[in-house]
Design a protein around this motif. Structure first.
Motif, PDB file in Angstrom:
ATOM      1  N   ALA A  23     -10.897   4.084   1.840  1.00 22.79           N
ATOM      2  CA  ALA A  23     -11.282   2.680   1.689  1.00 22.79           C
ATOM      3  C   ALA A  23     -11.471   2.305   0.229  1.00 22.79           C
ATOM      4  O   ALA A  23     -11.550   1.128  -0.102  1.00 22.79           O
ATOM      5  CB  ALA A  23     -12.561   2.394   2.472  1.00 22.79           C
ATOM      6  N   ARG A  24     -11.532   3.304  -0.657  1.00 22.49           N
ATOM      7  CA  ARG A  24     -11.682   3.013  -2.085  1.00 22.49           C
ATOM      8  C   ARG A  24     -10.474   2.213  -2.576  1.00 22.49           C
ATOM      9  O   ARG A  24      -9.357   2.422  -2.114  1.00 22.49           O
ATOM     10  CB  ARG A  24     -11.766   4.304  -2.888  1.00 22.49           C
ATOM     11  N   PRO A  25     -10.694   1.336  -3.529  1.00 20.50           N
ATOM     12  CA  PRO A  25      -9.570   0.557  -4.053  1.00 20.50           C
ATOM     13  C   PRO A  25      -8.509   1.480  -4.664  1.00 20.50           C
ATOM     14  O   PRO A  25      -8.832   2.448  -5.341  1.00 20.50           O
ATOM     15  CB  PRO A  25     -10.189  -0.333  -5.123  1.00 20.50           C
ATOM     16  N   ARG A  26      -7.281   1.172  -4.410  1.00 22.78           N
ATOM     17  CA  ARG A  26      -6.154   1.938  -4.954  1.00 22.78           C
ATOM     18  C   ARG A  26      -5.701   1.316  -6.263  1.00 22.78           C
ATOM     19  O   ARG A  26      -5.730   0.104  -6.441  1.00 22.78           O
ATOM     20  CB  ARG A  26      -4.970   1.916  -3.975  1.00 22.78           C
ATOM     21  N   THR A  27      -5.265   2.161  -7.164  1.00 26.39           N
ATOM     22  CA  THR A  27      -4.723   1.688  -8.428  1.00 26.39           C
ATOM     23  C   THR A  27      -3.311   1.170  -8.172  1.00 26.39           C
ATOM     24  O   THR A  27      -2.487   1.878  -7.593  1.00 26.39           O
ATOM     25  CB  THR A  27      -4.664   2.840  -9.447  1.00 26.39           C
ATOM     26  N   PRO A  28      -3.032  -0.066  -8.573  1.00 25.51           N
ATOM     27  CA  PRO A  28      -1.686  -0.589  -8.348  1.00 25.51           C
ATOM     28  C   PRO A  28      -0.648   0.162  -9.186  1.00 25.51           C
ATOM     29  O   PRO A  28      -0.974   0.759 -10.219  1.00 25.51           O
ATOM     30  CB  PRO A  28      -1.788  -2.059  -8.783  1.00 25.51           C
ATOM     31  N   ALA A  29       0.590   0.129  -8.730  1.00 25.12           N
ATOM     32  CA  ALA A  29       1.684   0.789  -9.452  1.00 25.12           C
ATOM     33  C   ALA A  29       1.875   0.137 -10.821  1.00 25.12           C
ATOM     34  O   ALA A  29       1.494  -1.017 -11.036  1.00 25.12           O
ATOM     35  CB  ALA A  29       2.970   0.681  -8.645  1.00 25.12           C
ATOM     36  N   LEU A  30       2.469   0.879 -11.729  1.00 18.98           N
ATOM     37  CA  LEU A  30       2.766   0.336 -13.053  1.00 18.98           C
ATOM     38  C   LEU A  30       3.858  -0.712 -12.941  1.00 18.98           C
ATOM     39  O   LEU A  30       4.808  -0.564 -12.166  1.00 18.98           O
ATOM     40  CB  LEU A  30       3.245   1.449 -13.986  1.00 18.98           C
ATOM     41  N   THR A  31       3.744  -1.765 -13.744  1.00 22.27           N
ATOM     42  CA  THR A  31       4.823  -2.743 -13.837  1.00 22.27           C
ATOM     43  C   THR A  31       5.942  -2.118 -14.666  1.00 22.27           C
ATOM     44  O   THR A  31       5.709  -1.137 -15.405  1.00 22.27           O
ATOM     45  CB  THR A  31       4.345  -4.032 -14.528  1.00 22.27           C
ATOM     46  N   PRO A  32       7.156  -2.663 -14.615  1.00 22.33           N
ATOM     47  CA  PRO A  32       8.223  -2.126 -15.472  1.00 22.33           C
ATOM     48  C   PRO A  32       7.853  -2.142 -16.960  1.00 22.33           C
ATOM     49  O   PRO A  32       8.141  -1.188 -17.677  1.00 22.33           O
ATOM     50  CB  PRO A  32       9.410  -3.044 -15.177  1.00 22.33           C
ATOM     51  N   ASP A  37     -12.372  15.206  13.638  1.00 21.29           N
ATOM     52  CA  ASP A  37     -13.774  15.242  13.217  1.00 21.29           C
ATOM     53  C   ASP A  37     -13.968  14.737  11.786  1.00 21.29           C
ATOM     54  O   ASP A  37     -15.081  14.376  11.400  1.00 21.29           O
ATOM     55  CB  ASP A  37     -14.345  16.660  13.337  1.00 21.29           C
ATOM     56  N   ALA A  38     -12.918  14.715  10.996  1.00 22.34           N
ATOM     57  CA  ALA A  38     -13.003  14.272   9.601  1.00 22.34           C
ATOM     58  C   ALA A  38     -12.663  12.787   9.452  1.00 22.34           C
ATOM     59  O   ALA A  38     -12.652  12.270   8.338  1.00 22.34           O
ATOM     60  CB  ALA A  38     -12.067  15.101   8.729  1.00 22.34           C
ATOM     61  N   GLU A  39     -12.434  12.100  10.570  1.00 22.95           N
ATOM     62  CA  GLU A  39     -11.964  10.716  10.511  1.00 22.95           C
ATOM     63  C   GLU A  39     -12.909   9.790   9.751  1.00 22.95           C
ATOM     64  O   GLU A  39     -12.476   9.011   8.900  1.00 22.95           O
ATOM     65  CB  GLU A  39     -11.738  10.174  11.920  1.00 22.95           C
ATOM     66  N   GLU A  40     -14.200   9.868  10.024  1.00 20.95           N
ATOM     67  CA  GLU A  40     -15.151   8.964   9.371  1.00 20.95           C
ATOM     68  C   GLU A  40     -15.171   9.170   7.856  1.00 20.95           C
ATOM     69  O   GLU A  40     -15.120   8.211   7.076  1.00 20.95           O
ATOM     70  CB  GLU A  40     -16.544   9.174   9.958  1.00 20.95           C
ATOM     71  N   ALA A  41     -15.210  10.413   7.423  1.00 22.26           N
ATOM     72  CA  ALA A  41     -15.198  10.699   5.984  1.00 22.26           C
ATOM     73  C   ALA A  41     -13.876  10.267   5.354  1.00 22.26           C
ATOM     74  O   ALA A  41     -13.856   9.728   4.242  1.00 22.26           O
ATOM     75  CB  ALA A  41     -15.438  12.190   5.747  1.00 22.26           C
ATOM     76  N   ALA A  42     -12.770  10.482   6.077  1.00 22.55           N
ATOM     77  CA  ALA A  42     -11.458  10.076   5.563  1.00 22.55           C
ATOM     78  C   ALA A  42     -11.382   8.559   5.401  1.00 22.55           C
ATOM     79  O   ALA A  42     -10.838   8.064   4.408  1.00 22.55           O
ATOM     80  CB  ALA A  42     -10.354  10.569   6.495  1.00 22.55           C
TER      81      ALA A  42
END
Length: 191
Positions: free
Chosen positions: A76-85, A66-71
């Motif tokens: 879907a928000r943009p993710r912060t990329p990992a830190l470079t070395p 039931d939480a699928e749509e909200a999830a």
């Protein structure tokens, strides 16, 4: 803590579905006990936001259908990329030596750090903290840094000395690297 609570903790931590056998081994109980604990956990989760799913031959905690749509909207928000070395090195230097200037960071790293420092400021992990006696901008970590690293204050950072090898450890590491290099050279010569 009862067995179903332990099971819940393991399923929460597991990145992939976990078989009954693996759970029994981790919990040091029989498979029947895990199956019973799973039934109890399913009953405890009734009407809640999580369910136990049987996937790929194992068990996994999942969000309720039931939480699928909200999830989907949340994820879907943009993710912060990992830190470079370079960013990770710069962040570590700022965290341990704060407040510290960009020229000091560059001296420690042995390379220019303008790009890494700017990226960390943009990401909200470090911020300006005044000026040095020579006029250089000083940097310190932010509240976001503390939150992301699970710290209450910079004083909670692990002791940096734990990564500084003793003379014996440095010698042992040097010997291992030399042996590995020799073995690689012998293997290449044999080809």
């Amino acid at each position: 803590m009862n067995l179903s609570a332990h099971l819940e903790a393991l399923l929460f931590l597991a990145p992939d579905p976990v078989s009954i056998e693996e759970l029994a081994d981790a919990l040091q109980v029989g498979e029947d006990a895990v199956t019973q604990a799973c039934k109890e956990l399913e009953a405890d989760l009734e009407g809640r936001g999580l369910v136990i799913r049987r996937i790929a031959g194992g068990l996994a905690l999942a969000s309720h259908p039931d939480a699928e749509e909200a999830a989907r909207r949340l994820l879907a928000r943009p993710r912060t990329p990992a830190l470079t070395p370079a960013q990770a090195e710069t962040l570590a230097i700022v965290a341990y030596l704060q407040p510290v200037s960009r020229p000091e960071v560059a001296r420690i790293r042995g390379v220019a750090s303008e790009s890494a420092t700017s990226a960390l400021v943009e990401r909200g992990l470090i911020e300006e903290a005044g000026r040095s006696q020579f006029g250089a901008v000083l940097y310190r970590t932010t509240a976001l840094f503390l939150k992301l690293f699970g710290l209450d204050s910079p004083e909670e950072l692990p002791d940096i000395a734990q990564w500084d090898p003793s003379p014996e450890e440095a010698t042992a590491l040097r010997d291992r690297l030399l042996r590995a290099g020799e073995a690689r050279g012998e293997a290449a010569a044999a080809r």
